[in-house]
Design an enzyme around this catalytic site. Structure first.
Site, PDB file in Angstrom:
ATOM      1  CG  ASN A  39      82.385  41.093  58.497  1.00 27.24           C
ATOM      2  OD1 ASN A  39      81.731  41.335  59.484  1.00 27.24           O
ATOM      3  ND2 ASN A  39      83.909  41.164  58.878  1.00 27.24           N
ATOM      4  N   GLY A  87      87.095  36.898  52.715  1.00 27.96           N
ATOM      5  CA  GLY A  87      87.046  35.694  53.684  1.00 27.96           C
ATOM      6  C   GLY A  87      86.594  35.839  54.818  1.00 27.96           C
ATOM      7  CG  LEU A  88      83.882  33.350  56.232  1.00 27.52           C
ATOM      8  CD1 LEU A  88      83.059  32.252  56.638  1.00 27.52           C
ATOM      9  CD2 LEU A  88      83.010  34.742  56.526  1.00 27.52           C
ATOM     10  CE  LYS A  89      87.808  41.073  60.181  1.00 30.67           C
ATOM     11  NZ  LYS A  89      88.048  42.247  60.467  1.00 30.67           N
ATOM     12  CB  SER A 129      96.151  35.197  59.496  1.00 33.97           C
ATOM     13  OG  SER A 129      96.103  34.953  60.799  1.00 33.97           O
ATOM     14  CE1 TYR A 153      90.923  33.959  59.037  1.00 31.52           C
ATOM     15  CE2 TYR A 153      92.521  34.133  61.066  1.00 31.52           C
ATOM     16  CZ  TYR A 153      91.897  34.661  59.781  1.00 31.52           C
ATOM     17  OH  TYR A 153      92.678  35.541  59.099  1.00 31.52           O
ATOM     18  CE  LYS A 157      92.661  34.103  56.007  1.00 34.13           C
ATOM     19  NZ  LYS A 157      92.451  35.024  54.908  1.00 34.13           N
ATOM     20  CG  ASN A 203      89.676  41.616  64.765  1.00 32.36           C
ATOM     21  OD1 ASN A 203      89.381  40.529  65.029  1.00 32.36           O
ATOM     22  ND2 ASN A 203      90.085  42.219  63.619  1.00 32.36           N
ATOM     23  CG  LEU A 204      91.399  44.731  71.992  1.00 33.69           C
ATOM     24  CD1 LEU A 204      90.577  44.335  73.092  1.00 33.69           C
ATOM     25  CD2 LEU A 204      92.826  44.488  72.537  1.00 33.69           C
ATOM     26  CB  VAL A 221      90.242  41.274  79.504  1.00 37.84           C
ATOM     27  CG1 VAL A 221      91.581  40.777  79.122  1.00 37.84           C
ATOM     28  CG2 VAL A 221      89.777  42.781  79.100  1.00 37.84           C
TER      29      VAL A 221
HETATM   30  P1  NAD Z   1      86.747  42.004  56.797  1.00 43.17           P
HETATM   31  O1  NAD Z   1      85.918  40.859  57.072  1.00 43.17           O
HETATM   32  O2  NAD Z   1      86.440  43.442  57.251  1.00 43.17           O
HETATM   33  O3  NAD Z   1      86.761  42.041  54.831  1.00 43.17           O
HETATM   34  C1  NAD Z   1      86.580  40.879  54.175  1.00 43.17           C
HETATM   35  C2  NAD Z   1      85.646  41.237  53.236  1.00 43.17           C
HETATM   36  O4  NAD Z   1      85.434  39.995  52.446  1.00 43.17           O
HETATM   37  C3  NAD Z   1      84.275  41.644  53.630  1.00 43.17           C
HETATM   38  O5  NAD Z   1      83.880  43.022  53.157  1.00 43.17           O
HETATM   39  C4  NAD Z   1      83.408  40.529  53.357  1.00 43.17           C
HETATM   40  O6  NAD Z   1      82.085  41.038  53.024  1.00 43.17           O
HETATM   41  C5  NAD Z   1      83.901  39.894  52.080  1.00 43.17           C
HETATM   42  N1  NAD Z   1      83.760  38.431  51.896  1.00 43.17           N
HETATM   43  C6  NAD Z   1      83.654  37.555  52.663  1.00 43.17           C
HETATM   44  N2  NAD Z   1      83.346  36.391  52.100  1.00 43.17           N
HETATM   45  C7  NAD Z   1      83.305  36.555  50.965  1.00 43.17           C
HETATM   46  C8  NAD Z   1      82.848  35.867  49.583  1.00 43.17           C
HETATM   47  N3  NAD Z   1      82.554  34.604  49.849  1.00 43.17           N
HETATM   48  N4  NAD Z   1      82.854  36.513  48.385  1.00 43.17           N
HETATM   49  C9  NAD Z   1      82.903  37.998  48.418  1.00 43.17           C
HETATM   50  N5  NAD Z   1      83.366  38.789  49.548  1.00 43.17           N
HETATM   51  C10 NAD Z   1      83.484  37.936  50.781  1.00 43.17           C
HETATM   52  O7  NAD Z   1      88.276  41.579  56.994  1.00 43.17           O
HETATM   53  P2  NAD Z   1      89.578  42.310  57.055  1.00 43.17           P
HETATM   54  O8  NAD Z   1      89.865  42.799  58.601  1.00 43.17           O
HETATM   55  O9  NAD Z   1      89.573  43.453  55.923  1.00 43.17           O
HETATM   56  O10 NAD Z   1      90.695  41.063  56.685  1.00 43.17           O
HETATM   57  C11 NAD Z   1      91.083  40.904  55.136  1.00 43.17           C
HETATM   58  C12 NAD Z   1      91.711  39.763  55.095  1.00 43.17           C
HETATM   59  O11 NAD Z   1      92.839  39.644  55.839  1.00 43.17           O
HETATM   60  C13 NAD Z   1      90.942  38.715  55.458  1.00 43.17           C
HETATM   61  O12 NAD Z   1      91.221  37.610  54.408  1.00 43.17           O
HETATM   62  C14 NAD Z   1      91.463  38.181  56.647  1.00 43.17           C
HETATM   63  O13 NAD Z   1      91.394  36.919  57.090  1.00 43.17           O
HETATM   64  C15 NAD Z   1      92.842  38.603  56.661  1.00 43.17           C
HETATM   65  N6  NAD Z   1      93.274  38.979  58.015  1.00 43.17           N
HETATM   66  C16 NAD Z   1      92.805  39.997  58.769  1.00 43.17           C
HETATM   67  C17 NAD Z   1      93.324  40.437  59.936  1.00 43.17           C
HETATM   68  C18 NAD Z   1      92.757  41.113  61.124  1.00 43.17           C
HETATM   69  O14 NAD Z   1      93.053  41.428  61.989  1.00 43.17           O
HETATM   70  N7  NAD Z   1      91.647  42.243  60.203  1.00 43.17           N
HETATM   71  C19 NAD Z   1      94.389  39.785  60.683  1.00 43.17           C
HETATM   72  C20 NAD Z   1      95.128  38.690  59.778  1.00 43.17           C
HETATM   73  C21 NAD Z   1      94.408  38.202  58.594  1.00 43.17           C
END
Ligand code: NAD
Length: 351
Positions: A39, A87-89, A129, A153, A157, A203-204, A221
């Site tokens: 991602n 992670g996947l989010k 999260s 998801y 977490k 995300n929004l 929306v």
């Molecule tokens: P993002 O998707 O921008 O970043 C996640 C990164 O992890 C990406 O660079 C992706 O390529 C990498 N990745 C995914 N699967 C992988 C794997 N198997 N091996 C190696 N790399 C992998 O997300 P973000 O917004 O930067 O969020 C970071 C963390 O915070 C996530 O764990 C997410 O669940 C948590 N989080 C984010 C939000 C938000 O709104 N952004 C809110 C709550 C929690």
């Protein structure tokens, strides 16, 4: 336990991870990154290094579930602490692909813990999260509120949080922080770094920014009949720069005590989807088109944090507001209408 100086950032190419890399480099940490770019894009690191004026120590293109490759990173570097963002989010993505979400988010965390354990690394900041709270109801949510994860998801977490709690109970040498992010948004004020997910943003704010720059006709929306002031869902948005400052402050204090600690990371202020649309429209100088559609499965009406625990623990308080987030997000999108695509790659060899 000594304060960490070399930090492994998993998912360091992503939205929060890349901004965190800059913050850590700015504060003298050595930074090692692993990311599989599912991602994100490796092009982000040339920008991270340009903004910070320093090199990232090493960048590895690997999947954290690849135990062998991950272990080799720990063999090669003396890692003091790990910041785990990979992670996947997407909540809706997790309803479509639940097994993938458990595999990456839980399986990936297990692989990471295995590598940490066998290399004697006991300091971890975990990205959780606010979705673990589920339908918590109105009013500020404290960290001890009941959890009700409403989709895979959130469940992934919450499972990881429980694994980390068990780990800390059994192994008192561990120091683990679970950060429950609410809604990080905005971008680096330089305009060089921002949120540039692959595909259509879930995300929004990045979606709004892409509508404003002409990449999508309008914003959908999702839900106009919630029991909120204007009927749209209320969330607690936090500027990504406040978020990473909190992260780095927490890291500075990670060695102070062992065991598991859980913190909300948010502003403690709710904004509806329409508040964000209005504020963003002011930032970009024109009304961003939107239409109200049905609710998204698994979504809740309101999630707003009580953020006093982080203040008590580290004296951390956010300083930026929603207008700052919209202004910075718009600056990034305007300067990079197609995100990082086509931008220069870093010159330093990876890994
Ligand atoms: P993002 O998707 O921008 O970043 C996640 C990164 O992890 C990406 O660079 C992706 O390529 C990498 N990745 C995914 N699967 C992988 C794997 N198997 N091996 C190696 N790399 C992998 O997300 P973000 O917004 O930067 O969020 C970071 C963390 O915070 C996530 O764990 C997410 O669940 C948590 N989080 C984010 C939000 C938000 O709104 N952004 C809110 C709550 C929690």
């Amino acid at each position: 336990m000594s304060a960490p100086s070399t930090v492994l950032v998993t998912g360091g190419g992503g939205f929060i991870g890349s901004h965190t890399c800059v913050e850590l480099l700015d504060h003298g940490y050595e930074v090692i990154v692993v990311d599989n770019y599912s991602n994100s894009s490796s092009q982000v690191f040339a920008r991270v290094e340009r903004v910070a004026g320093r090199f990232v120590g090493a960048v590895y293109d690997l999947d954290i579930r690849d135990r062998h490759a991950l272990s080799a990173v720990f063999d090669r570097h003396t890692v003091d602490a790990v910041l785990h963002f990979a992670g996947l989010k997407s909540a809706s993505g997790s309803l479509r692909r639940p097994v993938d979400y458990y595999d990456v988010n839980v399986g990936g965390t297990m692989a990471l813990l295995g590598a940490m354990h066998s290399h004697g690394v006991h300091q971890l900041v975990y990205s959780s999260s606010c979705s673990v709270y589920g339908a918590a109801g109105p009013g500020p949510i404290r960290e001890d509120a009941p959890t009700r994860p409403g989709h895979p998801y959130a469940q992934s977490k919450w499972i990881c949080e429980q694994i980390l709690a068990d780990l800390c109970r059994r192994h008192p040498e561990y120091s683990v922080l679970c950060m429950r992010y609410f809604n990080p948004a905005g971008a680096h004020p330089s305009g060089l770094l921002g949120e540039d997910p692959r595909g259509t943003p879930d995300n929004l704010m990045p979606y709004l920014a892409q509508v404003a720059v002409g990449r999508h006709p309008r914003l959908s929306v999702r839900g106009g009949d919630y029991p909120t002031r204007d009927g749209t869902a209320v969330r607690d948005y936090l500027h990504v720069m406040d978020c990473v400052e909190a992260y780095r402050t927490a890291l500075d204090h990670l060695a102070d005590r062992t065991g598991l600690q859980v913190f909300n990371l948010a502003r403690g202020k709710g904004s509806s989807v329409l508040d964000v649309v209005d504020t963003f429209s002011r930032a970009c100088g024109r009304q961003v088109p939107y239409e109200v559609e049905q609710r998204r499965p698994g979504d809740v009406a309101e999630l707003v944090a009580d953020v006093s625990a982080a203040d008590r623990a580290w004296g951390w308080r956010p300083t930026r507001d929603l207008a700052d987030m919209c202004r910075d997000s718009w600056r990034f999108q305007q300067l990079n209408p197609l995100g990082y695509a086509g931008s220069a790659r870093r010159q330093k060899p990876s890994g």
